[in-house]
Design a protein around this motif. Structure first.
Motif, mmCIF file in Angstrom:
data_model
loop_
_atom_site.group_PDB
_atom_site.id
_atom_site.type_symbol
_atom_site.label_atom_id
_atom_site.label_comp_id
_atom_site.label_asym_id
_atom_site.label_seq_id
_atom_site.Cartn_x
_atom_site.Cartn_y
_atom_site.Cartn_z
ATOM 1 N N GLU A 7 1.296 -0.656 -0.438
ATOM 2 C CA GLU A 7 -0.089 -0.031 0.091
ATOM 3 C C GLU A 7 0.939 1.011 -0.468
ATOM 4 O O GLU A 7 1.056 2.062 -0.720
ATOM 5 N N HIS A 8 2.148 0.962 0.656
ATOM 6 C CA HIS A 8 2.426 3.009 1.311
ATOM 7 C C HIS A 8 4.219 2.521 0.115
ATOM 8 O O HIS A 8 5.124 2.938 -0.309
ATOM 9 N N LYS A 9 3.801 1.160 -0.499
ATOM 10 C CA LYS A 9 4.274 1.293 -1.698
ATOM 11 C C LYS A 9 6.689 1.395 -1.021
ATOM 12 O O LYS A 9 6.772 2.300 -2.071
ATOM 13 N N LEU A 10 6.536 0.878 -0.654
ATOM 14 C CA LEU A 10 7.836 0.566 0.136
ATOM 15 C C LEU A 10 8.717 -0.467 -0.356
ATOM 16 O O LEU A 10 9.410 -0.327 -0.472
ATOM 17 N N ARG A 11 8.236 -1.616 -0.647
ATOM 18 C CA ARG A 11 9.251 -2.985 -1.526
ATOM 19 C C ARG A 11 7.727 -3.252 -2.777
ATOM 20 O O ARG A 11 6.851 -3.228 -2.801
ATOM 21 N N SER A 12 8.530 -3.675 -3.518
ATOM 22 C CA SER A 12 7.646 -4.897 -4.760
ATOM 23 C C SER A 12 7.201 -5.830 -4.068
ATOM 24 O O SER A 12 7.058 -6.114 -2.608
ATOM 25 N N LYS A 13 6.032 -6.350 -4.830
ATOM 26 C CA LYS A 13 5.047 -7.527 -3.856
ATOM 27 C C LYS A 13 5.994 -8.434 -3.151
ATOM 28 O O LYS A 13 5.750 -9.257 -2.505
ATOM 29 N N GLY A 14 6.893 -9.112 -4.595
ATOM 30 C CA GLY A 14 7.263 -9.953 -3.812
ATOM 31 C C GLY A 14 7.940 -9.645 -2.277
ATOM 32 O O GLY A 14 8.210 -10.614 -1.666
ATOM 33 N N GLY A 15 9.021 -8.173 -2.352
ATOM 34 C CA GLY A 15 9.645 -8.080 -1.847
ATOM 35 C C GLY A 15 8.993 -8.114 0.097
ATOM 36 O O GLY A 15 9.294 -8.266 0.801
#
Lengths: 558, 281
Positions: free
Chosen positions: A109-117
């Motif tokens: 949601e907060h775009k901190l990591r990629s989905k996999g990360g």
């Protein structure tokens, strides 16, 4: 990092938080305790700016007032910088998503990591909080309460926030899970500030260094968790501890008089407080520092009712009481324990003015008691060891209970009569005409002691000195008398000096125990400490010889 | 312990006998004018008459009716007795109770005065004073009362001292009660039986001493008294008058004293349970 000033939160006309001030520094763990309805959850929600209510005052997070931020900015802070571990009631987790996805959600949601990360990070967190890998893809309803709580915790920490608010983190868990999860929560990284919101004193003591006690929307006491719990200074805090079943204190549980009402003018606790003055109902007390503790009370916290300084009594060659110093706080029981001949009764009789001390002084609320006037006896009353003897056989029950009022010249004859009958009811004796007109020699020991208690209470004293009140009674009746005394303490805020040779009874009755031997107080402290870790060998002997149901086991172990 | 004094005395046989005797004596004293036709001082017919229908017990040396003298003698005897009993009990209570409660120097002084009075031989003083001032009935009562309070005061003090340590009195003090309240409300009522015993003692002693003084001839000569009767009768012992003159007076005096003794004995059994015949549940 968190600075709350004058926070007022109200739902319509119902003011839940009423001028609350709070500070939280980096890495600090603060617990907010209070009973349900005190406004704890509202506080947490307000910090998250999730409370749907009228809010006044300011909450500064790292210097920024969160109420001035735009929704966008707030979203940025929420979950990234401040996160919340919600009270685990079943609807917090989304029932249609797997738990791993739910933990990863705020990261994505907060775009901190990629989905996999994000999924990796979520798995890492879940493992850290003890959820087995094979449960990662389970749905919330397939998990136990403890497991759900682990998931919620992982979610709250997913974005590595600076402030973690935990609302009743351990409340719904069983004791062993609570123990395990408590350890985990305590050890999550040191730099993070933690705000624990709970009604549970155990949770507070596990998870916090500092404690703030919330009542009626205000903080009434704050200090180091350990100190506040061992030695509460606000009457409410003490009442809360007394009502809490735990393994530390040994006194019988007592409820809190009355119930919480809103709104209340003046001190929020004053309708339930047993030491309230007139001022308490009109003026709100400010949080003031007093002996290293912040307490919001017009009386500076629990007052010391009676203190005794260096009191001695010499009978010819015998030193019956030898430089005794003691104090009794308002609303507490001090048990004076010792074998017969140790000077307990002499001390009580000196307090009551039946003996004059050879040395030393007695102070009632800080004022030295010189000559005992009638006022003194209005505040301090005594029940004697032998009820049969302390009640004149020539007077009827009603006359006996009315006598103190007569001596003190209180009220008209009719008023005295009414007051006496009311008090007789209060000690659970019949108020029938026949009973009121009987004479003491027609009553049983237990009834006699109740009459004696009624007679002592009819003047509404603040302190009751009870000299072996159950010595002449069998256990069943004795237990009822002791219960009655505890109830009276709860309702009236009565202080008690409970004199006994029986440590077993003392530990159930008292907040503190003083051990007396040969006229000296050899040891004194909270009852729990005296019972669990006595320092003097005499106290150890006293405890070892106290009543037990497994006498043979005890001796064979040695 | 709850014992009713009234019940205790009624239950004792001798107590009942004592009360009957005393009632008879009181009746004789009160109804004397109805029971006799003659004024005891009036010198009626001939002196030294033997008993007859007109003079039931005959007449004395100056012709006064002996039966009538006997009845009026009961008046004197009981008036002196009860007068002294009451009047000596008041200072006894006052000094005894106050000594016990106040204690200290006051107690010492009062008790030394009581001791001094005890050492004084009462009869000797009474004889000396009576011989000089020839007391009338009222002064005699005052004199005897002044000489007989000390024993009672000591007894009452001792009892009050032990009562003072009792639980209900300590309790009353812890309500803030003053000494006067405690004395009035607790000590004096609790002294009940001992006060009765002391009172009866006082009465008995006074009856005895009054008769003694009259017998010695140092009472008021105008007073009809059993003591005077016996004294006069002794002078005429050679005439065999003693049967109707000396003996009735002696018997009346002895009976009165025995009656009083019975009552005081019954009352004492309340104080000392060892004196009780059987335990009454």
């Amino acid at each position: 990092m968190l600075e709350i000033r004058g926070l007022r939160v109200s739902y319509g006309n119902d003011t839940v938080l009423n001028g609350l001030d709070l500070d939280l520094a980096d890495g600090e763990a603060l617990a907010i305790i209070g009973e349900s309805g005190a406004g704890k959850t509202t506080l947490g929600m307000s910090i998250m700016r999730l409370a749907d209510a009228g809010i006044q005052g300011s909450i500064r997070f790292n210097g920024e007032d969160i109420f001035t931020l735009s929704d966008e900015q707030m979203r940025e802070i929420r979950w990234n910088r401040i996160s919340m571990l919600f009270q685990n009631v079943n609807n917090v987790l989304n029932p249609v998503h797997r738990v791993l996805d739910q933990v990863a959600e705020p990261i994505v949601e907060h775009k901190l990591r990629s989905k996999g990360g994000a999924l990796d990070r979520a798995g890492e967190l879940l493992t850290r909080f003890g959820l087995p890998t094979e449960r990662f893809s389970a749905y919330p309803h397939q998990l136990s309460g403890g497991e759900q709580q682990r998931v919620l915790l992982a979610m709250a920490l997913a974005n590595d926030p600076d402030l973690l608010i935990m609302d009743e983190p351990l409340s719904s868990l069983d004791v062993t899970t609570r123990q395990e999860l408590g350890e985990l929560l305590r050890n999550i990284d040191g730099h993070r500030a933690k705000l624990v919101i709970t009604h549970d004193l155990d949770t507070a003591s596990r998870l916090s260094e500092k404690l703030a006690v919330l009542y009626g929307g205000r903080i009434v006491e704050t200090g180091s968790t350990r100190e506040v719990l061992i030695n509460p200074r606000h009457p409410y805090t003490r009442a809360l501890i007394r009502a809490y079943p735990n393994m530390t204190t040994v006194k019988d549980m007592q409820g809190i008089k009355g119930r919480m009402t809103r709104p209340v003018s003046g001190c929020p606790f004053h309708p339930r407080c047993t030491q309230a003055m007139e001022k308490c109902s009109s003026e709100v007390p400010r949080l003031n520092q007093n002996h290293g503790r912040w307490v919001a009370c017009h009386r500076g916290g629990i007052v010391t009712l009676l203190s005794v300084v260096n009191l001695s009594k010499q009978f010819n060659l015998l030193k019956a009481v030898d430089s005794v110093s003691l104090h009794i706080e308002a609303g507490e029981t001090l048990a004076l324990v010792g074998q017969s001949g140790s000077g307990k009764t002499t001390l009580a009789k000196i307090l009551m003015g039946l003996y004059t001390p050879s040395k030393g002084g007695i102070y009632l609320e800080g004022k030295k008691v010189e000559k005992r006037e009638k006022d003194f006896y209005r505040r301090v009353q005594m029940i004697f060891q032998n009820p049969g003897e302390s009640l004149s056989h020539r007077l009827s029950i009603l006359e006996l209970v009315m006598e103190p009022l007569e001596v003190q010249g209180i009220g008209t004859k009719e008023e005295r009569r009414e007051k006496a009958i009311q008090t007789i009811g209060e000690v659970e004796l019949p108020q029938t005409k026949t009973f009121l007109n009987t004479y003491p020699h027609h009553l049983s020991g237990g009834e006699l002691q109740r009459v004696a208690i009624a007679r002592a209470l009819v003047l509404d004293p603040d302190l009751l000195i009870a000299d072996e009140p159950t010595a002449f009674l069998d256990a069943g009746i004795g237990a009822k008398i002791l219960k009655l005394m505890l109830n009276l303490q709860e309702c009236r805020g009565l202080s008690m000096l409970y004199i006994t040779h029986d440590v077993a009874a003392a530990r159930k009755m008292s907040d503190r125990i003083a051990v007396m031997l040969d006229g000296l107080i050899i040891e004194e402290g909270p009852s729990s400490e005296i019972v669990a870790s006595p320092r003097q060998s005499y106290t150890k002997r006293l405890l070892a010889s106290a009543s037990s149901l497994h006498y043979l086991d005890k001796t064979s172990v040695k | 312990m709850h014992i009713s004094l009234k019940k205790e005395i009624k239950q004792s046989q001798s107590g009942k006998a004592g009360i009957i005797i005393l009632l008879v004596m009181i009746a004789a004293a009160v109804f004397a004018p109805l029971l006799s036709r003659y004024d005891p001082m009036q010198q009626s017919t001939a002196p030294l008459l033997a008993p007859s229908f007109t003079h039931w017990l005959g007449t004395n040396q100056v012709g006064q009716d002996i039966w009538s003298q006997l009845l009026y003698g009961a008046r004197t005897s009981l008036m002196v007795g009860f007068g002294v009993g009451v009047l000596s009990l008041i200072p006894s209570i006052l000094f005894g109770v106050s000594s016990a409660l106040i204690g200290g120097i006051y107690d010492k002084i009062v008790m030394r005065i009581a001791d001094a009075f005890i050492v004084i031989p009462m009869i000797m003083v009474a004889i000396l004073v009576a011989a000089y001032i020839r007391p009338d009935l009222f002064v005699l009562v005052l004199l005897l009362a002044a000489l007989s309070w000390q024993g009672g005061a000591r007894m009452i003090r001792a009892q009050a001292l032990s009562l003072k340590e009792m639980g209900h009195i300590s309790a009353a003090r812890t309500f803030g009660a003053g000494l006067f309240y405690i004395a009035r409300k607790h000590i004096v009522p609790d002294l009940g039986p001992i006060l009765l015993v002391e009172f009866i003692y006082g009465v008995k002693r006074a009856v005895f001493i009054e008769a003694g003084l009259a017998f010695l001839g140092i009472g008021d000569p105008m007073l009809v008294s059993w003591g005077t009767m016996m004294r006069d009768a002794m002078k005429f012992s050679y005439l065999n008058v003693w049967v109707w003159w000396l003996v009735p007076a002696g018997v009346a005096l002895s009976t009165t004293i025995i009656g009083l003794t019975f009552i005081s004995h019954a009352a004492e059994s309340v104080l000392d349970p060892r004196l009780r015949g059987e335990v009454v549940a």
